[in-house]
Structure formats: structure tokens, C-alpha cells
Design an enzyme around this catalytic site. Sequence first.
Site, mmCIF file in Angstrom:
data_model
loop_
_atom_site.group_PDB
_atom_site.id
_atom_site.type_symbol
_atom_site.label_atom_id
_atom_site.label_comp_id
_atom_site.label_asym_id
_atom_site.label_seq_id
_atom_site.Cartn_x
_atom_site.Cartn_y
_atom_site.Cartn_z
ATOM 1 N N SER A 188 0.827 -1.198 0.000
ATOM 2 C CA SER A 188 0.000 0.000 0.000
ATOM 3 C C SER A 188 0.869 1.260 0.000
ATOM 4 O O SER A 188 1.741 1.401 -0.857
ATOM 5 C CB SER A 188 -0.960 -0.049 1.196
ATOM 6 O OG SER A 188 -1.963 0.927 1.083
ATOM 7 N N ASP A 226 -10.115 -3.889 -5.894
ATOM 8 C CA ASP A 226 -9.479 -3.253 -4.742
ATOM 9 C C ASP A 226 -10.055 -1.843 -4.640
ATOM 10 O O ASP A 226 -9.782 -0.994 -5.497
ATOM 11 C CB ASP A 226 -7.958 -3.225 -4.947
ATOM 12 C CG ASP A 226 -7.192 -2.609 -3.785
ATOM 13 O OD1 ASP A 226 -7.819 -1.981 -2.916
ATOM 14 O OD2 ASP A 226 -5.951 -2.750 -3.755
ATOM 15 N N HIS A 248 -7.507 -5.291 -0.600
ATOM 16 C CA HIS A 248 -6.291 -4.469 -0.606
ATOM 17 C C HIS A 248 -5.105 -5.144 0.087
ATOM 18 O O HIS A 248 -4.034 -4.554 0.139
ATOM 19 C CB HIS A 248 -6.610 -3.124 0.076
ATOM 20 C CG HIS A 248 -5.559 -2.077 -0.105
ATOM 21 N ND1 HIS A 248 -5.115 -1.654 -1.346
ATOM 22 C CD2 HIS A 248 -4.842 -1.366 0.818
ATOM 23 C CE1 HIS A 248 -4.178 -0.727 -1.185
ATOM 24 N NE2 HIS A 248 -4.008 -0.532 0.112
#
Length: 267
Positions: free
Chosen positions: A95, A217, A245
Site C-alpha cells: 500500500s 481493490d 487491498h
Amino acid sequence: MDIERRNNVTVTGNPQGRAVVLAHGFGCDQNMWRLTVPALAEDYRVVLFDYVGSGRSDLSAFSEDRYASLEGYARDVVEVCDGLDLRDAVFVGHSVSAMIGVLAAGMAPERLGALVMVAPSPRYIDDDGYRGGFSEEDINELLESLESNYLGWSAAMAPVIMGNAERPELGEELTNSFCATDPDMARVFARTTFLSDSRDELKSVRVPTLILECTQDVIAPREVGAFVHQAIPGSTLVTLDATGHCPHLSAPEATNEEITGFLAGLR
């Protein structure tokens, strides 16, 4: 300062192997990589850590000024690498950490020789000709909700971020991780994460790069993966047969297979 204590550094795996640094995303800690470590430990020296303000890091080292920008978190990475004297390590960032890794590689190119970006996003807010997945109003509302009631926000948002509604235990784990983070420090990290724009930095990447995205996502839609791939010269984009995610938790076998395959192909 004892960097290893400050960032709760853990080193495991093969001491003779190439170093692989695993970096967690917002609201998480190094425990999020527990399903990846066994796939790497035989061949690689695995380095885990917590950003200051997360996990079991030294919370007294937190500085709002430093961590109000992604560069502050990238300095954590560089200082961990310096403390362990890592050379040509592979940085695996989930991320927002994918972008932190880009910045760290630019700061210390001798330390980081390859990047794996898991569900990256260089900008979460839509822009002209760019789809980040959120309007500016969306992000402002998200941050206002987080700042007014962090625990409530965590309980509502973590399952959405995780996806995989048919496996509620995954959403519960992420909720618990969010809730274990100091709310004031989480607010700083959230604002830094969701208001960042690292698109220009992507063009400067000159190391082998693997980009892993999921089929669905809500945080980093497919258009973002395509943008990152196009922006980084010579990068490889793989769409995992996974949703949500956090594929290293929801689809660890597929995620690990791509990471180990990429590592095996590096010189």
C-alpha cells in the site's frame, strides 16, 4: 539512537541470503507479513520493522513534523537499512509503503536494489486524466470521520479495505490492527497517506520493479496499477487472482509465488 529498538526491527531467515525488507501499510505492523516470511526464510535474509507510531515501535520517537510527509517514513527505511548495513536489498512495500520504498530507493540507491509494490497507489484522489479511486470530497470525509471517531472509523472501514466479505475474520484482523494503533499517530499517518501525491517520483525509479495488484481493490483500483506500471520504466505488472487491498493476507500463496519468482530472477 538504537534504530533496531526504535523500529522494532526483526531479522530472520538465511543470514547468507540477499536481504528482503518487508514494509507494512497504514494501520498495520510487521505481523501482517507472517504468511510471507516462511516463503522467503530459506533463501533470503528477511528484515521486518514497524514504522514509528505503529506496532511495537518506540512511540516516544514519534514526531508529527517528521511523519507529516512520506519522506519521514522513507527516512525510517533508510535508517533501518543503514543500521543493518544492508546493500542491494529488495524492498517489498504494501500500500502506501510501496511509495515510501520509491522515496527510500531515491535517498539511498546503494541500499535498495529492487522493489516489490503490493497494491500501490501514488495518489488516492482523482485528477485530470488520472483515476485514484476517490474524489477530494471522499478523502476529506474519510479523514474527518477518522479524526472524530478513530475506533468507529476502524470498525467500519477495515472490512471494506480488506474486502473478502465471505471471510470476516480477515476484516476483523485488520480492524484489530487499526484499533491497536495510537489514534493521534494514526491520524497523522492517515493524512500523510491519503493526501500524498508521489506520481512524479515514479519516473525516477531505475531498479527492477514488480507491481502486484488485485482484480478488485477499492483502495487501489486497476487503473492505478496500470498507471504505476506505465510510469516505471521496465516494471512488471501482475494482476493476482485475489480481491481486496491485502493480498498477502487474503491470497498469500499467489502473492508469495509472484514475489519469490521475481526474486529468483534478480541478479
